[in-house]
Design a protein around this motif. Structure first.
Motif, PDB file in Angstrom:
ATOM      1  N   LEU A  64     -21.025 -11.488  -2.826  1.00 32.85           N
ATOM      2  CA  LEU A  64     -20.802 -12.686  -2.386  1.00 32.85           C
ATOM      3  C   LEU A  64     -20.732 -12.776  -1.008  1.00 32.85           C
ATOM      4  CD1 LEU A  64     -21.764 -15.764  -3.887  1.00 32.85           C
ATOM      5  CD2 LEU A  64     -19.381 -15.940  -3.137  1.00 32.85           C
ATOM      6  N   LEU A  65     -22.225 -13.248  -0.406  1.00 31.35           N
ATOM      7  CA  LEU A  65     -21.689 -13.319   0.892  1.00 31.35           C
ATOM      8  C   LEU A  65     -22.323 -15.087   1.339  1.00 31.35           C
ATOM      9  CD1 LEU A  65     -22.423 -10.363   1.165  1.00 31.35           C
ATOM     10  CD2 LEU A  65     -24.069 -10.617   3.072  1.00 31.35           C
ATOM     11  N   ASP A  66     -21.394 -15.766   1.079  1.00 31.68           N
ATOM     12  CA  ASP A  66     -20.852 -17.082   1.553  1.00 31.68           C
ATOM     13  C   ASP A  66     -20.355 -17.742   2.586  1.00 31.68           C
ATOM     14  OD1 ASP A  66     -20.959 -19.566   0.439  1.00 31.68           O
ATOM     15  OD2 ASP A  66     -22.615 -18.978  -1.080  1.00 31.68           O
ATOM     16  N   THR A  67     -19.684 -18.343   2.153  1.00 29.65           N
ATOM     17  CA  THR A  67     -18.351 -19.309   2.391  1.00 29.65           C
ATOM     18  C   THR A  67     -17.212 -18.724   3.084  1.00 29.65           C
ATOM     19  OG1 THR A  67     -18.333 -20.971   1.581  1.00 29.65           O
ATOM     20  CG2 THR A  67     -19.530 -20.845   2.961  1.00 29.65           C
ATOM     21  N   GLY A  68     -17.112 -17.408   1.840  1.00 25.11           N
ATOM     22  CA  GLY A  68     -15.351 -17.286   0.623  1.00 25.11           C
ATOM     23  C   GLY A  68     -15.196 -17.550  -0.315  1.00 25.11           C
ATOM     24  N   ALA A  69     -14.226 -17.394  -0.923  1.00 22.66           N
ATOM     25  CA  ALA A  69     -14.032 -17.202  -2.200  1.00 22.66           C
ATOM     26  C   ALA A  69     -12.788 -17.125  -3.130  1.00 22.66           C
ATOM     27  CB  ALA A  69     -14.677 -16.602  -3.389  1.00 22.66           C
ATOM     28  N   VAL A  70     -11.853 -18.237  -3.111  1.00 19.54           N
ATOM     29  CA  VAL A  70     -10.535 -17.187  -3.187  1.00 19.54           C
ATOM     30  C   VAL A  70     -10.224 -17.031  -4.644  1.00 19.54           C
ATOM     31  CG1 VAL A  70     -10.137 -20.024  -2.513  1.00 19.54           C
ATOM     32  CG2 VAL A  70     -10.196 -20.314  -4.943  1.00 19.54           C
ATOM     33  N   VAL A  99     -14.922 -23.530  -0.515  1.00 15.80           N
ATOM     34  CA  VAL A  99     -15.602 -24.493  -1.379  1.00 15.80           C
ATOM     35  C   VAL A  99     -16.742 -24.052  -1.550  1.00 15.80           C
ATOM     36  CG1 VAL A  99     -16.431 -26.866  -0.600  1.00 15.80           C
ATOM     37  CG2 VAL A  99     -14.065 -25.875   0.721  1.00 15.80           C
ATOM     38  N   HIS A 100     -17.381 -24.047  -0.549  1.00 14.41           N
ATOM     39  CA  HIS A 100     -18.713 -23.527  -1.667  1.00 14.41           C
ATOM     40  C   HIS A 100     -18.889 -22.187  -2.310  1.00 14.41           C
ATOM     41  CE1 HIS A 100     -23.434 -21.911  -1.481  1.00 14.41           C
ATOM     42  NE2 HIS A 100     -23.837 -23.591  -1.505  1.00 14.41           N
ATOM     43  N   GLY A 101     -18.589 -21.555  -1.290  1.00 14.85           N
ATOM     44  CA  GLY A 101     -18.281 -20.100  -2.024  1.00 14.85           C
ATOM     45  C   GLY A 101     -17.906 -19.963  -3.337  1.00 14.85           C
ATOM     46  N   THR A 102     -16.498 -20.013  -3.489  1.00 12.05           N
ATOM     47  CA  THR A 102     -16.474 -20.743  -4.844  1.00 12.05           C
ATOM     48  C   THR A 102     -16.741 -20.637  -5.993  1.00 12.05           C
ATOM     49  OG1 THR A 102     -13.640 -20.552  -3.695  1.00 12.05           O
ATOM     50  CG2 THR A 102     -13.546 -21.238  -5.936  1.00 12.05           C
ATOM     51  N   ILE A 133     -17.484 -11.984   0.363  1.00 12.17           N
ATOM     52  CA  ILE A 133     -18.111 -11.082   2.786  1.00 12.17           C
ATOM     53  C   ILE A 133     -18.267 -12.885   3.151  1.00 12.17           C
ATOM     54  CG2 ILE A 133     -19.012  -9.671   4.221  1.00 12.17           C
ATOM     55  CD1 ILE A 133     -19.555  -8.613   1.742  1.00 12.17           C
ATOM     56  N   ARG A 134     -17.404 -13.286   3.864  1.00 12.34           N
ATOM     57  CA  ARG A 134     -17.419 -14.357   4.297  1.00 12.34           C
ATOM     58  C   ARG A 134     -18.721 -14.790   5.844  1.00 12.34           C
ATOM     59  NH1 ARG A 134     -14.751 -18.433   8.178  1.00 12.34           N
ATOM     60  NH2 ARG A 134     -15.430 -20.877   7.501  1.00 12.34           N
ATOM     61  N   CYS A 168     -25.309 -11.183  -3.419  1.00 13.51           N
ATOM     62  CA  CYS A 168     -26.121 -12.343  -3.719  1.00 13.51           C
ATOM     63  C   CYS A 168     -25.645 -13.520  -2.715  1.00 13.51           C
ATOM     64  CB  CYS A 168     -25.127 -13.463  -4.902  1.00 13.51           C
ATOM     65  SG  CYS A 168     -26.141 -14.904  -5.385  1.00 13.51           S
ATOM     66  N   ILE A 169     -26.980 -14.135  -2.082  1.00 20.03           N
ATOM     67  CA  ILE A 169     -26.729 -14.638  -0.451  1.00 20.03           C
ATOM     68  C   ILE A 169     -27.613 -16.134  -0.792  1.00 20.03           C
ATOM     69  CG2 ILE A 169     -27.552 -15.048   1.692  1.00 20.03           C
ATOM     70  CD1 ILE A 169     -28.303 -12.136   1.197  1.00 20.03           C
TER      71      ILE A 169
END
Length: 409
Positions: A64-70, A99-102, A133-134, A168-169
């Motif tokens: 997941l290429l985004d803002t990160g996930a908790v 926030v978005h990636g989670t 991956i942030r 996934c982006i």
């Protein structure tokens, strides 16, 4: 992308527990489960649960290429935190992280919680693993979530090197670039060459945007519950497929749930279904997985601007993938990994065989050496000639006469 927070029903749950008694299942989980599952119209539209009897995505990693996930939300059971390539070097416990990636991780692979996972929400592939991956900051943060193309390229390559089967982006519209980047395109090619499916949100404008428009990337648009294209979804020709993307309920960083709208949610649904296909048919190539997703789509709005092949259908894609897999030799990833780590012949066999060979060579060497020492010039000793056998003297036979000697009459 827009989000709204949904309230929890903690007070109702506590009251129900006190009324029923301490030995019952907490009412909060049951009530939460009923409400949240009923709100998951997107999951029902995709039909992911119809495939779960075959597979839930176990063994597949979705990068997941985004803002990160908790990692501490009760509905997210398998999230690995990868590098932060934004230069901020934030950790999951930082304020404003993920926030978005989670939410995107939840749409892909949430597995619920509580007794038999009946509470919370479910993702399209609840047993898939998430590699976070942030590559972007939050859309409402400084810079509006803009993504550096070099970070995106590095993130894709890192995902491939870590063994992800799907990338996934699901970036929000503010994170897209109007200009192509060669390094990012090369990274996409690297992923495809290594058997990785690449899915991206299609953006909000009609013009092609990147990374969605890179060749080989499956660009996804958003539809509402009635199947019509979302107002925020792109009408561009680069859109290959649509998926649910309005008021999608998902886990929220810090606990609780929120709803998200946009083609980013649609891309997350598509990546989850791609993970289901990769889990059941790992021998398929990326283009074959994409073809199954397109062929199996519900074609009600197919062909209209921004709809592509139609709306994502997990059962349809799964059936199309199965048909394709009949002509592709099966591939056992566990066996391939075992063969890569272990030699075809056990080590003890090699050692034993080598020792026996050395002994044989030593014996042969000693025999040859002994012969050389006895006859250094390789001359053979002549055998003595045999003497002629001794001949016995031949004696004549006396001839008998008929008369007598010296007899006179």
């Amino acid at each position: 992308m827009r989000t709204t927070r949904t309230g929890t029903l903690t007070a109702l749950g506590v009251c129900a527990v006190l009324a029923v008694g301490p030995l019952t299942v907490p009412a909060e989980a049951a009530v939460d489960s009923a409400d949240l599952r009923l709100e998951q119209w997107g999951l029902d539209t995709v039909g992911a649960a119809e495939v779960w009897e075959e597979t839930q995505g176990s063994g597949v990693t979705v990068a997941l290429l985004d803002t990160g996930a908790v990692t501490d939300h009760p509905d997210l059971h398998s999230v690995t935190v990868g590098p932060d390539l934004t230069g901020e070097d934030l950790s999951p416990d930082s304020d404003g992280y993920g926030v978005h990636g989670t939410m995107m991780a939840g749409i892909i692979a949430a597995g619920g919680h509580g007794v038999e996972h009946t509470g919370g929400v479910m993702g399209a592939a609840p047993e898939a693993e998430i590699l976070s991956i942030r590559v972007a900051a939050e859309p409402d943060g400084p810079g509006g979530g803009e993504v550096d193309q070099a970070a995106l390229a590095e993130g894709i390559r890192h995902a491939v090197d870590e063994g992800a089967q799907v990338v996934c982006i699901p970036l929000p519209a503010s994170a897209f670039s109007a200009q192509a980047d060669q390094a990012a395109q090369d990274a996409v090619d690297y992923a495809l060459d290594n058997g990785v499916v690449v899915v991206a949100s299609g953006g909000a404008d009609g013009a092609a945007v990147y990374p969605a428009a890179y060749p080989g990337v499956l660009a996804v648009g958003s539809v509402g519950p009635d199947g019509t294209l979302s107002a925020s979804s792109s009408r561009g020709e680069h859109i290959a497929l649509t998926a649910p993307g309005e008021e999608i309920i998902a886990p929220q960083a810090g606990g609780g749930y929120a709803t998200v709208s946009g083609s980013d949610a649609a891309a997350a649904f598509t990546a989850g279904v791609a993970a289901l296909i990769r889990a059941e048919y790992p021998q398929l190539q990326p283009e074959q997985v994409v073809e199954a997703l397109l062929e199996g789509a519900s074609s009600g709005q197919a062909g209209q601007p921004g709809h592509g092949a139609g709306t994502l259908s997990a059962p349809g894609a799964f059936k199309a993938a199965g048909t394709t897999a009949e002509t592709v030799p099966p591939f056992d990833p566990d066996l391939a990994e075992q063969l890569a780590d272990e030699p075809l012949v056990p080590g003890w066999v090699l050692w034993t065989g080598g020792a026996v060979l050395l002994v044989l060579l030593a014996v042969i060497g000693l025999v040859v050496l002994g012969r050389r020492s006895a006859d250094p010039y390789d001359l053979r000793t002549k055998e003595p000639e045999q003497a002629a056998p001794e001949r016995r003297p031949v004696r004549g036979r006396r001839r008998r006469g008929r008369g007598r000697r010296g007899v006179s009459r």
